[in-house]
Write a protein that holds these residues in place. Structure first.
Motif, PDB file in Angstrom:
ATOM      1  N   CYS A  98       0.808  -1.220   0.000  1.00 40.37           N
ATOM      2  CA  CYS A  98       0.000   0.000   0.000  1.00 40.37           C
ATOM      3  C   CYS A  98       0.841   1.269   0.000  1.00 40.37           C
ATOM      4  CB  CYS A  98      -0.934   0.003   1.210  1.00 40.37           C
ATOM      5  SG  CYS A  98      -2.209  -1.279   1.123  1.00 40.37           S
ATOM      6  N   TRP A 105      -4.356  11.439   3.319  1.00 42.88           N
ATOM      7  CA  TRP A 105      -5.330  10.392   3.003  1.00 42.88           C
ATOM      8  C   TRP A 105      -5.128   9.948   1.563  1.00 42.88           C
ATOM      9  CZ3 TRP A 105      -6.953   8.790   7.410  1.00 42.88           C
ATOM     10  CH2 TRP A 105      -7.096   9.688   8.464  1.00 42.88           C
ATOM     11  N   ARG A 106      -4.159   9.088   1.359  1.00 46.65           N
ATOM     12  CA  ARG A 106      -3.733   8.673   0.021  1.00 46.65           C
ATOM     13  C   ARG A 106      -4.537   7.455  -0.446  1.00 46.65           C
ATOM     14  NH1 ARG A 106       1.338   7.509   1.262  1.00 46.65           N
ATOM     15  NH2 ARG A 106       1.144   5.237   1.176  1.00 46.65           N
ATOM     16  N   TRP A 107      -5.088   7.532  -1.654  1.00 49.59           N
ATOM     17  CA  TRP A 107      -5.820   6.424  -2.237  1.00 49.59           C
ATOM     18  C   TRP A 107      -4.858   5.501  -2.983  1.00 49.59           C
ATOM     19  CZ3 TRP A 107     -11.341   5.856  -2.267  1.00 49.59           C
ATOM     20  CH2 TRP A 107     -12.013   6.859  -1.559  1.00 49.59           C
ATOM     21  N   ASN A 108      -5.197   4.237  -3.062  1.00 46.47           N
ATOM     22  CA  ASN A 108      -4.388   3.268  -3.798  1.00 46.47           C
ATOM     23  C   ASN A 108      -4.976   3.110  -5.194  1.00 46.47           C
ATOM     24  OD1 ASN A 108      -2.701   1.193  -4.628  1.00 46.47           O
ATOM     25  ND2 ASN A 108      -3.930  -0.393  -3.643  1.00 46.47           N
ATOM     26  N   LEU A 109      -4.282   3.658  -6.186  1.00 48.79           N
ATOM     27  CA  LEU A 109      -4.770   3.634  -7.562  1.00 48.79           C
ATOM     28  C   LEU A 109      -3.940   2.693  -8.425  1.00 48.79           C
ATOM     29  CD1 LEU A 109      -5.515   7.447  -7.988  1.00 48.79           C
ATOM     30  CD2 LEU A 109      -7.060   5.608  -7.254  1.00 48.79           C
ATOM     31  N   VAL A 169     -13.074  -0.511  -0.045  1.00 49.27           N
ATOM     32  CA  VAL A 169     -12.664   0.218   1.160  1.00 49.27           C
ATOM     33  C   VAL A 169     -11.346  -0.333   1.678  1.00 49.27           C
ATOM     34  CG1 VAL A 169     -13.253   0.670   3.566  1.00 49.27           C
ATOM     35  CG2 VAL A 169     -15.011   0.865   1.802  1.00 49.27           C
ATOM     36  N   VAL A 217      -8.513   0.035  -1.781  1.00 50.70           N
ATOM     37  CA  VAL A 217      -8.400   1.223  -2.629  1.00 50.70           C
ATOM     38  C   VAL A 217      -8.456   2.507  -1.806  1.00 50.70           C
ATOM     39  CG1 VAL A 217      -9.394   2.480  -4.582  1.00 50.70           C
ATOM     40  CG2 VAL A 217      -9.422  -0.026  -4.571  1.00 50.70           C
ATOM     41  N   SER A 218      -9.310   2.548  -0.809  1.00 50.92           N
ATOM     42  CA  SER A 218      -9.487   3.763  -0.007  1.00 50.92           C
ATOM     43  C   SER A 218      -8.225   4.081   0.794  1.00 50.92           C
ATOM     44  CB  SER A 218     -10.675   3.590   0.942  1.00 50.92           C
ATOM     45  OG  SER A 218     -10.291   2.890   2.106  1.00 50.92           O
ATOM     46  N   PRO A 219      -8.158   5.241   1.435  1.00 52.12           N
ATOM     47  CA  PRO A 219      -6.998   5.585   2.265  1.00 52.12           C
ATOM     48  C   PRO A 219      -6.713   4.601   3.399  1.00 52.12           C
ATOM     49  CG  PRO A 219      -8.246   7.566   1.774  1.00 52.12           C
ATOM     50  CD  PRO A 219      -9.072   6.407   1.277  1.00 52.12           C
ATOM     51  N   CYS A 254      -5.981   1.601   3.024  1.00 47.79           N
ATOM     52  CA  CYS A 254      -4.843   0.796   2.562  1.00 47.79           C
ATOM     53  C   CYS A 254      -3.528   1.451   2.976  1.00 47.79           C
ATOM     54  CB  CYS A 254      -4.917   0.631   1.049  1.00 47.79           C
ATOM     55  SG  CYS A 254      -3.643  -0.434   0.346  1.00 47.79           S
TER      56      CYS A 254
END
Length: 248
Positions: free
Chosen positions: A15, A24-28, A64, A67-69, A71
């Protein structure tokens, strides 16, 4: 924009490195997003009605988790990683199990043991550290946790009510005991989080204790609620019959 933090002490979790407080970093990850899009499309094409709703709900929970923060936060806090695992084994897994055909899935006792063993093994410090230093080991951890939990919930669903209640209570004890061990360990044991929790206002030990409490109370409580629900379904039909009311 917050600068991208650098990995701490050589750990390179899937992650990404532990984020700074408020990041709050998203996993893209394109491979992950492609897989999830494909799975969602397959659910929409191959299922309908209740099964479709269950499948989409499971995909939302996985979104959640991965992908969401949450992770990225799980790279910083072991307590966040615990929430991540709880979502997999007690929310996504039963939703997926409910989609499966209602038939026997082998021994419930064996499924209960395997789920508990997988959970405990991956929370051993050495195994956990390996998962946070290798993407391959990370995904083995995640998939084994999810698969063993889906097997357990499917086996519990297919079993008789008394057997299912016993299995659910055994799973509750396994989760609660692991939580108690982590809560009362007295020292932080997870090296990947030795330097990542302070930015979030927690010492490594406090973070570990918070994770233990999450397992000990709410996570274990979900198995208890499932056991009570199954017990209620077993006893429920007799209640209207005794009152002279024909069951629906």
């Amino acid at each position: 924009m917050n600068p991208t933090p650098t990995p701490v002490s050589g750990w390179a979790p899937y992650c990404g490195p532990a984020p700074a407080a408020g990041d709050w970093r998203w996993n893209l990850d394109p491979v992950l997003l492609l897989f999830m899009a494909g799975a969602t499309a397959l659910i929409l094409m191959r299922t309908h009605g209740r099964s479709r709703g269950l499948g989409l709900a499971a995909m939302a929970v996985l979104g959640v988790s991965f992908v969401s923060p949450l992770c990225a936060l799980s790279s910083a806090l072991f307590s966040a990683r615990t929430v991540h695992h709880v979502l997999l084994v007690t929310v996504a897994a039963p939703l997926l199990a409910e989609m499966a055909p209602r038939r026997r899935y082998g021994s419930l006792a064996l499924a209960t043991f395997v789920q508990a063993a997988v959970l405990w093994v991956w929370h051993a410090p050495a195994a956990y550290g390996a998962a946070l230093s290798s993407d391959a080991v990370y995904w083995i951890m995640q998939l084994s946790l999810l698969a063993s939990a889906v097997w357990f919930w499917a086996a519990a669903r297919a079993a008789s009510a008394p057997a299912a209640v016993v299995g659910l209570l055994a799973a509750m004890l396994a989760m609660g005991l692991l939580g108690a061990v982590l809560t009362f360990a007295g020292q932080a044991v997870y090296a990947p989080h030795a330097y990542t929790t302070l930015a979030w206002g927690l010492t490594p030990l406090e973070d570990q204790q918070a994770a233990g409490l999450i397992m000990w109370a709410p996570a274990a409580g979900l198995y208890l609620l499932a056991a009570l629900w199954r017990l209620g379904r077993m006893l429920g039909p007799d209640l209207p019959a005794e009152a002279g009311v024909r069951p629906a």
